[in-house]
Design a protein around this motif. Sequence first.
Motif, PDB file in Angstrom:
ATOM      1  N   LEU A 155      -4.918   3.628  26.358  1.00  0.00           N
ATOM      2  CA  LEU A 155      -3.831   3.081  27.115  1.00  0.00           C
ATOM      3  C   LEU A 155      -3.714   3.545  28.319  1.00  0.00           C
ATOM      4  CD1 LEU A 155      -0.906   4.258  24.666  1.00  0.00           C
ATOM      5  CD2 LEU A 155      -2.405   2.235  24.368  1.00  0.00           C
TER       6      LEU A 155
ATOM      7  N   SER B  41      -1.910   3.676  32.014  1.00  0.00           N
ATOM      8  CA  SER B  41      -0.609   3.562  32.793  1.00  0.00           C
ATOM      9  C   SER B  41      -0.423   2.383  33.570  1.00  0.00           C
ATOM     10  CB  SER B  41      -0.439   4.917  33.490  1.00  0.00           C
ATOM     11  OG  SER B  41      -1.548   4.997  34.347  1.00  0.00           O
TER      12      SER B  41
ATOM     13  N   GLU C  87       2.090   6.621  22.708  1.00  0.00           N
ATOM     14  CA  GLU C  87       1.219   6.167  21.444  1.00  0.00           C
ATOM     15  C   GLU C  87       2.128   6.506  20.401  1.00  0.00           C
ATOM     16  OE1 GLU C  87      -1.563   5.057  19.127  1.00  0.00           O
ATOM     17  OE2 GLU C  87      -1.729   4.807  21.314  1.00  0.00           O
TER      18      GLU C  87
ATOM     19  N   ARG D  92       0.855   9.408  27.874  1.00  0.00           N
ATOM     20  CA  ARG D  92       0.093   8.467  27.172  1.00  0.00           C
ATOM     21  C   ARG D  92       0.396   8.952  25.831  1.00  0.00           C
ATOM     22  NH1 ARG D  92      -3.666   8.400  31.200  1.00  0.00           N
ATOM     23  NH2 ARG D  92      -4.180   6.401  32.079  1.00  0.00           N
TER      24      ARG D  92
ATOM     25  N   TYR E 207       0.682   0.731  29.949  1.00  0.00           N
ATOM     26  CA  TYR E 207       0.334   1.489  28.945  1.00  0.00           C
ATOM     27  C   TYR E 207       0.044   0.607  27.660  1.00  0.00           C
ATOM     28  CZ  TYR E 207       1.974   5.776  30.964  1.00  0.00           C
ATOM     29  OH  TYR E 207       2.280   6.764  31.767  1.00  0.00           O
TER      30      TYR E 207
ATOM     31  N   TYR F   7      -5.776  12.131  26.292  1.00  0.00           N
ATOM     32  CA  TYR F   7      -4.030  11.772  26.264  1.00  0.00           C
ATOM     33  C   TYR F   7      -3.408  12.944  26.737  1.00  0.00           C
ATOM     34  CZ  TYR F   7      -4.506   7.104  24.643  1.00  0.00           C
ATOM     35  OH  TYR F   7      -4.715   5.532  24.369  1.00  0.00           O
TER      36      TYR F   7
END
Length: 284
Positions: free
Chosen positions: A267, A269, A70, A66, A273, A62
Motif C-alpha cells: 500500500l 500513502s 490493511e 499502512r 493506500y 508497514y
Amino acid sequence: MKFTFIEKNRDFHKVSTLCRLLGVSRSGFYAWRERPISEHRQYDKQLMKLIKELHQGLRRCYGAARMHQELRRRGYSCSRRRVNRLMREMDIKAATTGLYVWRPGQHEFYSSTGNQLAKMEAPMRAGEQWVGDFTYLRTRSGWLYHAVVLDLFTRKVVGWSFSKKRNTELTKSALRMALLRNQPKSGCLFHSDQGIEYAAHEFRDMLTESGFNRSMSRKGNPLDNAAMESFFHSMKAELIHQRTFENEIEAVAYVVEYIEFYNRERLHSSLGYQSPEKYEKLGA
C-alpha cells in the motif's frame, strides 16, 4: 508445608506494601485481578495477533498508518491511534524506522536547465512520466547493479535489469523491458540523473527513437528524482538490509519477488493506500 506458608506470607506483605505505595486497597487489587478481561481488551488481543501475523507476512514494512489501512480493508474496525498503541505495546515497527533521518524543509526543489520534470504538473494517467535510476546490491560473491524504471502516476516498477557491470547496457535493458511490457504516451517524459549511464549517446538515442522527452536532475541533487529515491529507500530497508545474499542468482530472485510484492500488494500513502497495480486499474 512450612515453606509454602512462608512464601504466601511474603507475597501477602509484598502486595500490602505495593497497595499502600499506590494508594489502593488490597481488596480492590484482588477484585481487579479476578475481574474478567473486558471486551475492549479482548478485541485488542485479537487485533494484536492479526497485526503480528500481517507484519511478518508483509515483510515487516508497514507502520501504523499502512497497518491501519490493511486492517480496515480486511473488515476490522479500529482507529489509527489504537493500531499505533498496540504496535508500540508489541514493539513492532516498520523496517524503515530509524534507518534514515528526514528533516522536512531542509531540501527544496528548484528547476534548472535540463530538469523538465520540475516544471511539469503531476501526471494524470499512466505512461506520461517515467523515471529511472540504478543502485548496487552487495552479495558474498561480489557487487551486482540493479536498474529500475518507475511510472510516476502509478508508482509501479515497469522495468528492471541486473548486471555485474555498471554501463549503458544496464540502463538500456531496464528501459527495453519497460517498453516491452508497457505503452507510454507519445512524448512521455523520461527523467534520470546525470550519470554517464543515462547521458551516453546510446541511451539518448534509444529515448529519442521511442518518442520520449528527456529530463535530468541537477548535479548532486538526488531529491530531483525523489520518487526513485523513495523506491530504493523502501527496497533497501524492507529487503536488502534484512539479509545477506550468497550470490547474484539469490539476489535477483529476492529482488524480483520484492518488486512483484511492491507492485501488487504494498500500500502506498501517495496513492490513497492502494497498491500500484490496483491504482493503475482504477485510473484506466
